[in-house]
Design an enzyme around this catalytic site. Structure first.
Site, PDB file in Angstrom:
ATOM      1  N   SER A 145       0.838  -1.199   0.000  1.00  0.00           N
ATOM      2  CA  SER A 145       0.000   0.000   0.000  1.00  0.00           C
ATOM      3  C   SER A 145       0.870   1.245   0.000  1.00  0.00           C
ATOM      4  O   SER A 145       1.870   1.318   0.728  1.00  0.00           O
ATOM      5  CB  SER A 145      -0.898   0.020   1.236  1.00  0.00           C
ATOM      6  OG  SER A 145      -1.808  -1.058   1.215  1.00  0.00           O
ATOM      7  N   SER A 146       0.487   2.222  -0.818  1.00  0.00           N
ATOM      8  CA  SER A 146       1.170   3.518  -0.877  1.00  0.00           C
ATOM      9  C   SER A 146       2.648   3.340  -1.201  1.00  0.00           C
ATOM     10  O   SER A 146       2.979   2.801  -2.248  1.00  0.00           O
ATOM     11  CB  SER A 146       0.936   4.275   0.441  1.00  0.00           C
ATOM     12  OG  SER A 146       1.355   5.606   0.323  1.00  0.00           O
TER      13      SER A 146
END
Ligand SMILES: *[C@@H]1O[C@H](CO)[C@@H](O)[C@H](O)[C@H]1NC(C)=O
Ligand SMILES: *[C@@H]1O[C@H](CO)[C@@H](O)[C@H](O)[C@H]1NC(C)=O
Ligand SMILES: *[C@@H]1O[C@H](CO)[C@@H](O)[C@H](O)[C@H]1NC(C)=O
Length: 294
Positions: free
Chosen positions: A137-138
């Site tokens: 994520s990210s």
């Protein structure tokens, strides 16, 4: 007797559904210039030749933290696969996806250290080398893009939440919201598929094999890593995988999401989530389907 059997059954159920503790690993070998750490989830009934998921946290996170955000333990217990939860500790715990060392196969940056972790786990647990996957994520999605680009011969597939294309931060002085050149995250890096593919081929010039399958998610309301970065990833991976856009499926897998299918949908898929900010929640079931572990 009946009561005892019932109690035993309940205890067995509890045992089967309760997660194991993460194991901290320090002896994976090789240089570790940015001081990465590693926690591993090894299920009780590990398969004899298990799959491996490398799950990468966002900036500010850690392996321990991401094991809660992206908790694959229940499926790991059922299917016998292993999950590696590495941690970055430098630069606000962001993965290095910008330095020359990072954007090069065996360049000695974070991707090399992460691949050394994979090699160690393959040796220690007899991991099936054709079933090594990455997700994140990210910042962890940015690193998923870079890992698949720099080690395409190691990773079979990746899934990705709210990141950027491999190479998008090239030349940035850092990788955190405060240390990085914001041009990429702000959605201002616009390259053709051919330009992205060249950047990726330059990361591993000798490589002539296939690239990993990719499934990537972004939210339209993401004001930290702007959603234009979804298009850039799709241009990059559709070129590397040689698949063209086929169709959009609306409200798939849920209301407000549009699924963008490339080719026959087996190699590349994008999801744009209306009014979802940073980051798109981890869709574990879709991850596991993409990795053929559902
Ligand atoms: C740590 O991050 C900074 C950017 O904030 C970078 O300049 C430095 O090279 C990094 N250190 C290591 C050892 O990777
Ligand atoms: C990116 O560049 C292409 C070619 O110049 C242009 O057609 C496209 O509109 C641009 N996309 C964005 C999001 O700026
Ligand atoms: C598919 O969906 C994306 C995201 O909503 C959109 O940008 C694109 O124009 C759509 N393409 C078609 C052919 O409908």
């Amino acid at each position: 007797m009946v009561r005892n059997a019932l109690l035993c059954g309940a205890a067995a159920l509890l045992l089967a559904s309760s997660a194991q503790a993460l194991e901290s690993v320090t002896n994976w070998g090789g240089a570790n210039p940015s001081n990465l750490k590693l926690d591993v989830y090894v299920p009780r009934n590990k398969a004899s030749s298990p799959a491996l998921i490398v799950a990468l946290h966002p900036c500010g996170g850690s392996g321990q933290q991401y094991a809660q955000q992206a908790d694959y333990s229940q499926a790991a217990e059922q299917k016998g696969f292993i999950v590696a939860y590495p941690s970055a500790t430098n630069d606000s715990n962001c993965w290095d996806v910008s330095s020359p060392q990072a954007l090069k196969h065996e360049g000695g940056g974070d991707p090399t250290t992460l691949n050394n972790m994979v090699k160690y786990l393959v040796g220690k647990y007899g991991v099936d080398k054709t079933k090594v996957f990455a997700t994140g994520s990210s910042s962890g999605c940015m690193m998923t893009n870079v890992l698949l680009a720099t080690y395409p011969d190691v990773f079979a597939a990746g899934t990705c939440y709210s990141g950027v294309a491999a190479g998008c931060l090239i030349g940035s002085p850092g990788n955190s919201p405060s240390s990085s050149d914001r041009t990429c995250a702000n959605g201002k890096v616009n390259k053709s598929g051919a330009e992205w593919a060249k950047l990726v081929h330059d990361m591993y010039p000798g490589y002539g094999g296939a690239y990993p399958r990719m499934m990537t998610f972004h939210g339209t309301a993401d004001n930290l890593v702007f959603p234009a970065n979804l298009d850039e990833q799709l241009k990059e991976w559709s070129t590397l995988l040689n698949v063209g856009f086929t169709l959009n499926a609306t409200n798939d897998p849920q209301p407000g999401y549009t699924k963008m299918v490339y080719g026959d949908g087996s190699k590349l898929m994008g999801f744009l989530a209306q009014n979802v900010g940073h980051t798109v929640p981890v869709h574990k079931d879709l991850d596991l389907q993409w990795f053929n572990l559902a």
